[in-house]
Design an enzyme around this catalytic site. Structure first.
Site, PDB file in Angstrom:
ATOM      1  N   LYS A  14       0.835  -1.216   0.000  1.00 26.67           N
ATOM      2  CA  LYS A  14       0.000   0.000   0.000  1.00 26.67           C
ATOM      3  C   LYS A  14       0.869   1.266   0.000  1.00 26.67           C
ATOM      4  O   LYS A  14       0.617   2.188  -0.755  1.00 26.67           O
ATOM      5  CB  LYS A  14      -0.936   0.024   1.240  1.00 26.67           C
ATOM      6  CG  LYS A  14      -1.912  -1.150   1.288  1.00 26.67           C
ATOM      7  CD  LYS A  14      -2.954  -0.972   2.395  1.00 26.67           C
ATOM      8  CE  LYS A  14      -2.363  -1.007   3.799  1.00 26.67           C
ATOM      9  NZ  LYS A  14      -1.798  -2.304   4.194  1.00 26.67           N
ATOM     10  N   ARG A  86      -9.407   1.059   8.841  1.00 29.87           N
ATOM     11  CA  ARG A  86      -8.979  -0.307   9.142  1.00 29.87           C
ATOM     12  C   ARG A  86     -10.056  -1.071   9.908  1.00 29.87           C
ATOM     13  O   ARG A  86      -9.867  -2.245  10.220  1.00 29.87           O
ATOM     14  CB  ARG A  86      -7.723  -0.258   9.985  1.00 29.87           C
ATOM     15  CG  ARG A  86      -6.430  -0.587   9.209  1.00 29.87           C
ATOM     16  CD  ARG A  86      -5.335  -0.587  10.202  1.00 29.87           C
ATOM     17  NE  ARG A  86      -4.102  -1.190   9.902  1.00 29.87           N
ATOM     18  CZ  ARG A  86      -3.049  -0.592   9.373  1.00 29.87           C
ATOM     19  NH1 ARG A  86      -3.120   0.631   8.935  1.00 29.87           N
ATOM     20  NH2 ARG A  86      -1.914  -1.235   9.270  1.00 29.87           N
ATOM     21  N   ARG A 120      11.537  -6.320   4.991  1.00 32.09           N
ATOM     22  CA  ARG A 120      11.348  -4.877   4.752  1.00 32.09           C
ATOM     23  C   ARG A 120      12.342  -4.054   5.577  1.00 32.09           C
ATOM     24  O   ARG A 120      12.593  -4.330   6.742  1.00 32.09           O
ATOM     25  CB  ARG A 120       9.926  -4.470   5.128  1.00 32.09           C
ATOM     26  CG  ARG A 120       9.720  -2.954   5.022  1.00 32.09           C
ATOM     27  CD  ARG A 120       8.281  -2.578   4.897  1.00 32.09           C
ATOM     28  NE  ARG A 120       7.525  -2.792   6.114  1.00 32.09           N
ATOM     29  CZ  ARG A 120       6.220  -2.541   6.217  1.00 32.09           C
ATOM     30  NH1 ARG A 120       5.547  -2.114   5.171  1.00 32.09           N
ATOM     31  NH2 ARG A 120       5.591  -2.753   7.347  1.00 32.09           N
ATOM     32  N   ARG A 153      11.488  -1.928  11.123  1.00 32.06           N
ATOM     33  CA  ARG A 153      10.453  -1.475  12.054  1.00 32.06           C
ATOM     34  C   ARG A 153      10.262  -2.504  13.158  1.00 32.06           C
ATOM     35  O   ARG A 153      10.314  -3.698  12.923  1.00 32.06           O
ATOM     36  CB  ARG A 153       9.121  -1.298  11.298  1.00 32.06           C
ATOM     37  CG  ARG A 153       9.054  -0.004  10.528  1.00 32.06           C
ATOM     38  CD  ARG A 153       7.860   0.109   9.627  1.00 32.06           C
ATOM     39  NE  ARG A 153       6.606  -0.389  10.183  1.00 32.06           N
ATOM     40  CZ  ARG A 153       5.431  -0.300   9.563  1.00 32.06           C
ATOM     41  NH1 ARG A 153       5.359   0.260   8.365  1.00 32.06           N
ATOM     42  NH2 ARG A 153       4.340  -0.773  10.112  1.00 32.06           N
ATOM     43  N   ARG A 164      -0.229  -8.982  13.610  1.00 31.27           N
ATOM     44  CA  ARG A 164      -0.803  -7.971  12.706  1.00 31.27           C
ATOM     45  C   ARG A 164      -1.662  -8.632  11.632  1.00 31.27           C
ATOM     46  O   ARG A 164      -2.706  -8.104  11.246  1.00 31.27           O
ATOM     47  CB  ARG A 164       0.317  -7.142  12.052  1.00 31.27           C
ATOM     48  CG  ARG A 164       0.956  -6.178  13.030  1.00 31.27           C
ATOM     49  CD  ARG A 164       2.259  -5.622  12.500  1.00 31.27           C
ATOM     50  NE  ARG A 164       2.093  -4.747  11.373  1.00 31.27           N
ATOM     51  CZ  ARG A 164       3.046  -4.494  10.480  1.00 31.27           C
ATOM     52  NH1 ARG A 164       4.227  -5.085  10.585  1.00 31.27           N
ATOM     53  NH2 ARG A 164       2.823  -3.670   9.484  1.00 31.27           N
TER      54      ARG A 164
END
Ligand code: AMP
Length: 208
Positions: A14, A86, A120, A153, A164
């Site tokens: 996204k 969300r 990531r 992160r 998550r």
């Protein structure tokens, strides 16, 4: 004026898509994750409250999110919403300010989500995203764009990733049906290259 919403599990691309689309279509990119990370970095009252949830991979309560975005939404702004809404409560809260023209849904399976998020890395300075497997930086640990330091992160660690994803399925995936019923949903195959996903998004928005 236009309001475009991006839906999809964490790691579905996204943020990467939003940066390119916003530039091309002249939309303001509004990422609730980025806004929250900024609040956390500045140790504001909101940031300190939000951090507890973010560190656990849970959603920050709807009221806090709605207050944070309300001031940034109005009928005379064209926005690309990334990571918001969300929950159904957030979707209904959003409708009090603007109506959604399109919801782009990036479809991606759980295995690929885990694979992508684990690899990531994000630039501390400019927020650019990299992936050690598919989109590594030219120099290890450094941002190609600005030379900033890359970091992982805290919520991209394996135990938080699993949480998550579970939260996504429970709280956020019902939004897909919600926007389908409103006739504004466009599904995209999120497993392709960033370029491929971008082209699909442009054609879904009538800009191919
Ligand atoms: P993201 O960068 O979109 O993956 O968001 C990182 C974290 O920020 C999420 O795991 C949540 O804890 C929190 N967050 C971001 N956007 C929202 C939202 N719209 N509602 C609730 N929590 C959010």
């Amino acid at each position: 004026m236009k309001t475009v919403v991006l839906l999809g599990p964490p790691g579905s691309g996204k943020g990467t898509l939003a940066l390119r689309l916003a530039g091309r279509l002249g939309l303001e990119h509004l990422s609730t994750g980025d806004l929250l990370r900024d609040e956390v970095a500045r140790a504001t009252v909101l940031g300190r409250r939000a951090k507890e949830y973010m560190d656990r991979g849970e959603l920050v309560p709807d009221e806090l999110i709605l207050d944070m975005v309300a001031e940034r939404l109005s009928d005379d702004r064209s926005v690309l919403l990334d990571g918001f809404p969300r929950t159904l409560a957030q979707a209904k809260g959003l409708e009090e300010h603007v109506s959604v023209d399109k919801a782009l849904y990036l479809e991606l399976g759980q295995d690929e989500v885990v694979r992508r998020l684990s690899a990531r890395r994000v630039c501390k300075e400019c927020g650019a995203n990299y992936n050690l497997l598919t989109q590594p930086p030219a120099e290890e640990g450094r941002c190609d764009r600005c030379g900033g330091e890359l970091y992982q992160r805290g919520d991209d660690k394996p135990e938080v990733i699993a949480k998550r994803y579970e939260v996504y399925v429970r709280d956020s995936s019902p939004l897909v049906e919600y926007y389908r019923e409103q006739g504004v949903l466009e599904s995209l195959d999120g497993s392709g290259s960033p370029d491929g996903v971008y082209q699909q998004a442009l054609s879904a928005l009538g800009h191919a």
